[in-house]
Motif scaffolding. Sequence first.
Motif, PDB file in Angstrom:
ATOM      1  N   LEU A   1       2.947   5.144  -8.582  1.00  0.00           N
ATOM      2  CA  LEU A   1       4.139   4.607  -9.247  1.00  0.00           C
ATOM      3  C   LEU A   1       3.835   4.136 -10.667  1.00  0.00           C
ATOM      4  O   LEU A   1       4.653   3.447 -11.285  1.00  0.00           O
ATOM      5  N   LYS A   2       2.644   4.498 -11.180  1.00  0.00           N
ATOM      6  CA  LYS A   2       2.229   4.138 -12.542  1.00  0.00           C
ATOM      7  C   LYS A   2       2.146   2.627 -12.735  1.00  0.00           C
ATOM      8  O   LYS A   2       2.586   2.075 -13.746  1.00  0.00           O
ATOM      9  N   GLN A   3       1.543   1.952 -11.750  1.00  0.00           N
ATOM     10  CA  GLN A   3       1.390   0.498 -11.798  1.00  0.00           C
ATOM     11  C   GLN A   3      -0.084   0.127 -11.594  1.00  0.00           C
ATOM     12  O   GLN A   3      -0.457  -0.479 -10.586  1.00  0.00           O
ATOM     13  N   PRO A   4      -0.962   0.479 -12.545  1.00  0.00           N
ATOM     14  CA  PRO A   4      -2.400   0.235 -12.377  1.00  0.00           C
ATOM     15  C   PRO A   4      -2.777  -1.236 -12.249  1.00  0.00           C
ATOM     16  O   PRO A   4      -3.718  -1.569 -11.532  1.00  0.00           O
ATOM     17  N   ALA A   5      -2.051  -2.111 -12.939  1.00  0.00           N
ATOM     18  CA  ALA A   5      -2.362  -3.540 -12.854  1.00  0.00           C
ATOM     19  C   ALA A   5      -2.153  -4.065 -11.439  1.00  0.00           C
ATOM     20  O   ALA A   5      -2.930  -4.892 -10.939  1.00  0.00           O
ATOM     21  N   GLU A   6      -1.102  -3.581 -10.784  1.00  0.00           N
ATOM     22  CA  GLU A   6      -0.823  -3.994  -9.405  1.00  0.00           C
ATOM     23  C   GLU A   6      -1.809  -3.350  -8.437  1.00  0.00           C
ATOM     24  O   GLU A   6      -2.120  -3.915  -7.380  1.00  0.00           O
ATOM     25  N   ALA A   7      -2.305  -2.173  -8.778  1.00  0.00           N
ATOM     26  CA  ALA A   7      -3.236  -1.461  -7.898  1.00  0.00           C
ATOM     27  C   ALA A   7      -4.621  -2.103  -7.897  1.00  0.00           C
ATOM     28  O   ALA A   7      -5.309  -2.111  -6.860  1.00  0.00           O
ATOM     29  N   LYS A   8      -5.053  -2.634  -9.026  1.00  0.00           N
ATOM     30  CA  LYS A   8      -6.438  -3.083  -9.181  1.00  0.00           C
ATOM     31  C   LYS A   8      -6.887  -4.103  -8.130  1.00  0.00           C
ATOM     32  O   LYS A   8      -7.951  -3.925  -7.514  1.00  0.00           O
ATOM     33  N   PRO A   9      -6.145  -5.194  -7.875  1.00  0.00           N
ATOM     34  CA  PRO A   9      -6.631  -6.147  -6.875  1.00  0.00           C
ATOM     35  C   PRO A   9      -6.767  -5.562  -5.477  1.00  0.00           C
ATOM     36  O   PRO A   9      -7.671  -5.932  -4.727  1.00  0.00           O
ATOM     37  N   TRP A  10      -5.891  -4.610  -5.134  1.00  0.00           N
ATOM     38  CA  TRP A  10      -5.998  -3.960  -3.827  1.00  0.00           C
ATOM     39  C   TRP A  10      -7.235  -3.072  -3.776  1.00  0.00           C
ATOM     40  O   TRP A  10      -7.935  -3.022  -2.759  1.00  0.00           O
ATOM     41  N   LEU A  11      -7.514  -2.387  -4.882  1.00  0.00           N
ATOM     42  CA  LEU A  11      -8.708  -1.543  -4.941  1.00  0.00           C
ATOM     43  C   LEU A  11      -9.976  -2.383  -4.839  1.00  0.00           C
ATOM     44  O   LEU A  11     -10.943  -1.990  -4.175  1.00  0.00           O
ATOM     45  N   GLU A  12      -9.978  -3.533  -5.475  1.00  0.00           N
ATOM     46  CA  GLU A  12     -11.150  -4.417  -5.425  1.00  0.00           C
ATOM     47  C   GLU A  12     -11.398  -4.895  -4.005  1.00  0.00           C
ATOM     48  O   GLU A  12     -12.549  -4.943  -3.547  1.00  0.00           O
ATOM     49  N   ARG A  13     -10.349  -5.232  -3.313  1.00  0.00           N
ATOM     50  CA  ARG A  13     -10.498  -5.642  -1.904  1.00  0.00           C
ATOM     51  C   ARG A  13     -10.943  -4.470  -1.035  1.00  0.00           C
ATOM     52  O   ARG A  13     -11.805  -4.625  -0.164  1.00  0.00           O
ATOM     53  N   ALA A  14     -10.362  -3.297  -1.284  1.00  0.00           N
ATOM     54  CA  ALA A  14     -10.709  -2.119  -0.495  1.00  0.00           C
ATOM     55  C   ALA A  14     -12.159  -1.707  -0.718  1.00  0.00           C
ATOM     56  O   ALA A  14     -12.837  -1.239   0.208  1.00  0.00           O
ATOM     57  N   ALA A  15     -12.644  -1.866  -1.936  1.00  0.00           N
ATOM     58  CA  ALA A  15     -14.020  -1.479  -2.255  1.00  0.00           C
ATOM     59  C   ALA A  15     -15.046  -2.445  -1.686  1.00  0.00           C
ATOM     60  O   ALA A  15     -16.242  -2.134  -1.653  1.00  0.00           O
ATOM     61  N   ALA A  16     -14.581  -3.600  -1.222  1.00  0.00           N
ATOM     62  CA  ALA A  16     -15.498  -4.626  -0.728  1.00  0.00           C
ATOM     63  C   ALA A  16     -15.450  -4.798   0.788  1.00  0.00           C
ATOM     64  O   ALA A  16     -16.097  -5.707   1.331  1.00  0.00           O
ATOM     65  N   VAL A  17     -14.733  -3.931   1.502  1.00  0.00           N
ATOM     66  CA  VAL A  17     -14.620  -4.107   2.948  1.00  0.00           C
ATOM     67  C   VAL A  17     -15.965  -3.869   3.632  1.00  0.00           C
ATOM     68  O   VAL A  17     -16.790  -3.087   3.147  1.00  0.00           O
ATOM     69  N   GLU A  18     -16.146  -4.554   4.745  1.00  0.00           N
ATOM     70  CA  GLU A  18     -17.341  -4.333   5.560  1.00  0.00           C
ATOM     71  C   GLU A  18     -17.210  -2.989   6.273  1.00  0.00           C
ATOM     72  O   GLU A  18     -16.161  -2.682   6.855  1.00  0.00           O
ATOM     73  N   VAL A  19     -18.244  -2.187   6.229  1.00  0.00           N
ATOM     74  CA  VAL A  19     -18.195  -0.862   6.867  1.00  0.00           C
ATOM     75  C   VAL A  19     -18.615  -0.980   8.331  1.00  0.00           C
ATOM     76  O   VAL A  19     -19.783  -1.192   8.643  1.00  0.00           O
TER      77      VAL A  19
ATOM     78  N   GLU B   1     -13.587   5.729  -1.550  1.00  0.00           N
ATOM     79  CA  GLU B   1     -12.442   6.155  -2.358  1.00  0.00           C
ATOM     80  C   GLU B   1     -11.988   5.047  -3.299  1.00  0.00           C
ATOM     81  O   GLU B   1     -11.652   5.315  -4.468  1.00  0.00           O
ATOM     82  N   ALA B   2     -11.982   3.809  -2.822  1.00  0.00           N
ATOM     83  CA  ALA B   2     -11.570   2.685  -3.670  1.00  0.00           C
ATOM     84  C   ALA B   2     -12.546   2.496  -4.837  1.00  0.00           C
ATOM     85  O   ALA B   2     -12.129   2.241  -5.973  1.00  0.00           O
ATOM     86  N   THR B   3     -13.823   2.630  -4.552  1.00  0.00           N
ATOM     87  CA  THR B   3     -14.846   2.495  -5.610  1.00  0.00           C
ATOM     88  C   THR B   3     -14.655   3.551  -6.681  1.00  0.00           C
ATOM     89  O   THR B   3     -14.732   3.260  -7.887  1.00  0.00           O
ATOM     90  N   GLU B   4     -14.373   4.772  -6.244  1.00  0.00           N
ATOM     91  CA  GLU B   4     -14.158   5.868  -7.195  1.00  0.00           C
ATOM     92  C   GLU B   4     -12.903   5.647  -8.026  1.00  0.00           C
ATOM     93  O   GLU B   4     -12.889   5.876  -9.237  1.00  0.00           O
ATOM     94  N   LEU B   5     -11.832   5.182  -7.390  1.00  0.00           N
ATOM     95  CA  LEU B   5     -10.589   4.934  -8.109  1.00  0.00           C
ATOM     96  C   LEU B   5     -10.736   3.792  -9.097  1.00  0.00           C
ATOM     97  O   LEU B   5     -10.136   3.821 -10.191  1.00  0.00           O
ATOM     98  N   LEU B   6     -11.529   2.785  -8.750  1.00  0.00           N
ATOM     99  CA  LEU B   6     -11.777   1.674  -9.671  1.00  0.00           C
ATOM    100  C   LEU B   6     -12.483   2.159 -10.934  1.00  0.00           C
ATOM    101  O   LEU B   6     -12.195   1.682 -12.042  1.00  0.00           O
ATOM    102  N   ARG B   7     -13.390   3.079 -10.766  1.00  0.00           N
ATOM    103  CA  ARG B   7     -14.107   3.621 -11.921  1.00  0.00           C
ATOM    104  C   ARG B   7     -13.158   4.327 -12.895  1.00  0.00           C
ATOM    105  O   ARG B   7     -13.404   4.371 -14.098  1.00  0.00           O
TER     106      ARG B   7
END
Length: 229
Positions: free
Chosen positions: A192-210, A221-227
């Motif tokens: 939806l072209k809302q990168p600012a809103e996406a960033k905090p969700w990506l940060e949480r997703a990139a930090a989940v326990e595997v 995928e979250a780590t790659e998208l954050l880059r």
Amino acid sequence: MSAEELKLLDEMFDNCEYQDSLDMILKLSDRDSCEVQWRRARTVFFLSKQSTVSDEKEALVREAFEHATTALATDGDNFGANKWYGAILSEKAALDGVTERIKQLENVQKHFQRAVALNGTSDSGIWHMLGQFNYKLSEVNWITRKLINSVAPNPPTASYAEALDCFTKAETIRPGFYALNLLYLAKCHLALKQPAEAKPWLERAAAVEVRCEDDRICREEATELLRKL
């Protein structure tokens, strides 16, 4: 079968203890009940996600679909039976080819919507499933859309905004319940072209326990998208 046994099975599933959950199910005296059958379908389905062998993965998906079909036949108005029948049907149809997957879109949506009607106010998982359905339908290209319109009798439609609404409802009901819900919240905002809103969700997703394969997919995928932000 007791309420305590069902609760324990659900806790084991939430903790990604899929094989232990299946072992317990196979020891239950009432394995043919609807409540046990859909939990068995769910567990076998998630075991398929863990497999790295394509033939084994496919066999497990098809086995899971058999259990889900049995559960739904036992009680067509059961929430869990509709929820997991829809989810596993989608995966099984994908194994049967593009045309079959398209033909089953309406059926998958029907069972998700039925499950929402039965227990949408308290179950986060069904909103995530409906969100994924809407998201994936939204991202198809025009060629696939033309194929859908030519094959499906009543082709469903969806939007990224509808998908976001579903993932948001899931997170509201049970915050942090599923790693992939965090990822898809971010992906919807990106679509939806809302990168600012996406960033905090990506940060949480990139930090989940595997703990399972879905967690690994989420982190990568979250780590790659954050880059790329």
